[in-house]
Scaffold this active site. Structure first.
Site, mmCIF file in Angstrom:
data_model
loop_
_atom_site.group_PDB
_atom_site.id
_atom_site.type_symbol
_atom_site.label_atom_id
_atom_site.label_comp_id
_atom_site.label_asym_id
_atom_site.label_seq_id
_atom_site.Cartn_x
_atom_site.Cartn_y
_atom_site.Cartn_z
ATOM 1 N N GLY A 153 0.850 -1.305 -0.158
ATOM 2 C CA GLY A 153 -0.028 0.084 0.045
ATOM 3 C C GLY A 153 0.771 1.235 -0.100
ATOM 4 O O GLY A 153 0.228 2.308 0.463
ATOM 5 N N HIS A 192 1.672 0.559 -13.430
ATOM 6 C CA HIS A 192 2.710 -0.582 -13.834
ATOM 7 C C HIS A 192 4.134 -0.058 -13.590
ATOM 8 O O HIS A 192 4.582 0.785 -14.208
ATOM 9 C CB HIS A 192 2.348 -1.063 -15.257
ATOM 10 N N GLU A 222 6.668 6.242 -8.813
ATOM 11 C CA GLU A 222 5.455 5.922 -8.926
ATOM 12 C C GLU A 222 4.405 6.607 -7.818
ATOM 13 O O GLU A 222 3.290 7.247 -8.341
ATOM 14 C CB GLU A 222 4.941 4.361 -8.303
HETATM 15 C C1 GAR Z 1 3.706 -1.588 -7.262
HETATM 16 O O1 GAR Z 1 5.086 -1.406 -7.534
HETATM 17 C C2 GAR Z 1 2.763 -1.410 -8.610
HETATM 18 O O2 GAR Z 1 3.402 -1.014 -9.718
HETATM 19 C C3 GAR Z 1 2.836 -2.871 -8.734
HETATM 20 O O3 GAR Z 1 2.804 -3.604 -7.596
HETATM 21 C C4 GAR Z 1 3.487 -2.742 -6.591
HETATM 22 C C5 GAR Z 1 2.443 -2.356 -5.650
HETATM 23 O O4 GAR Z 1 3.114 -1.729 -4.248
HETATM 24 N N1 GAR Z 1 1.879 -3.436 -9.546
HETATM 25 C C6 GAR Z 1 2.130 -4.396 -10.543
HETATM 26 O O5 GAR Z 1 3.215 -4.920 -10.926
HETATM 27 C C7 GAR Z 1 0.854 -4.530 -11.455
HETATM 28 N N2 GAR Z 1 1.223 -5.371 -12.475
HETATM 29 P P1 GAR Z 1 2.220 -1.062 -3.119
HETATM 30 O O6 GAR Z 1 1.261 -1.837 -2.677
HETATM 31 O O7 GAR Z 1 3.309 -0.695 -2.135
HETATM 32 O O8 GAR Z 1 1.499 0.320 -3.481
#
Ligand code: GAR
Length: 200
Positions: free
Chosen positions: A11, A108, A173
């Site tokens: 999250g 992504h 991100e």
């Molecule tokens: C993030 O890096 C997002 O880009 C990736 O999961 C992570 C979640 O982190 N998503 C993918 O790989 C989707 N294909 P978070 O739970 O700390 O936000």
């Protein structure tokens, strides 16, 4: 506008979005955090921020459509106008995508269409790319495929390890995703076929 954020893991993106709402950068309300994983740390972050959560395990559902139907009921109750996938590690079904056409965003951790899937940072790192990055896009019926809203690249330096590269990508991100959400909530994104035009 009411937003629902879908999470499965840590999250950190949810946290960045919560911060952008609190600071007034995003003028919308996070009405619901949805998770397929009751142990997701993201749920603790949502609760700490006073945001309602809805956890639904996929176990016991015979199809993706049936699972999504239950979630859609919750979204309707909360009058959700934007769905933000933030590390939600499930594919969403076609009826769900049709109902919320061009209203579902995903972040992504690679420069799409390269390195789709769930281990993109590692895949790009092991491939030996000199540049990778972050993509925010609308969700359509194909995996990591919908119209691209924002992209930002980052250099892979020789001294980078997988961990340092992950840290660089996450930092991007956390800035890029709230920005895309701001643009959406201000009605500045126009989708024409695969192209997303950003009005200033
Ligand atoms: C993030 O890096 C997002 O880009 C990736 O999961 C992570 C979640 O982190 N998503 C993918 O790989 C989707 N294909 P978070 O739970 O700390 O936000």
């Amino acid at each position: 506008m009411n937003i629902a954020v879908f999470v499965s893991g840590n999250g950190t993106n949810l946290e960045a979005i919560i911060d952008a709402v609190s600071s007034g950068k995003i003028k919308a309300k996070i009405r619901l955090v949805v998770s397929d994983n009751k142990n997701a740390y993201a749920l603790t972050k949502a609760k700490n921020a006073g945001i309602e959560t809805f956890v639904l395990s996929p176990k016991g559902f015979s199809s993706r459509e049936d699972y999504d139907k239950e979630i859609m009921k919750e979204l309707e109750k909360k009058d959700i106008g934007l769905i933000v996938l933030a590390g939600f590690m499930r594919l969403v079904s076609t009826p769900f995508i049709k109902k919320y056409k061009n209203k579902i965003l995903n972040v992504h951790p690679a420069l799409l269409p390269s390195f789709k899937g769930t281990h993109s940072i590692k895949d790009a790192f092991l491939y030996g790319v000199k540049k990778t990055g972050v993509t925010v896009h609308f969700v359509d019926a194909k995996l990591d495929h919908g119209p691209i809203i924002l992209q930002e690249s980052v250099k892979v330096e020789e001294r980078d390890t997988l961990e340092t590269l992950e840290a660089k990508i996450h930092k991007i991100e956390h800035r890029l995703y709230p920005e895309a959400i701001r643009l959406f909530t201000e009605g500045k994104l126009k989708v024409e076929n695969r192209k997303v035009k950003i009005e200033s």
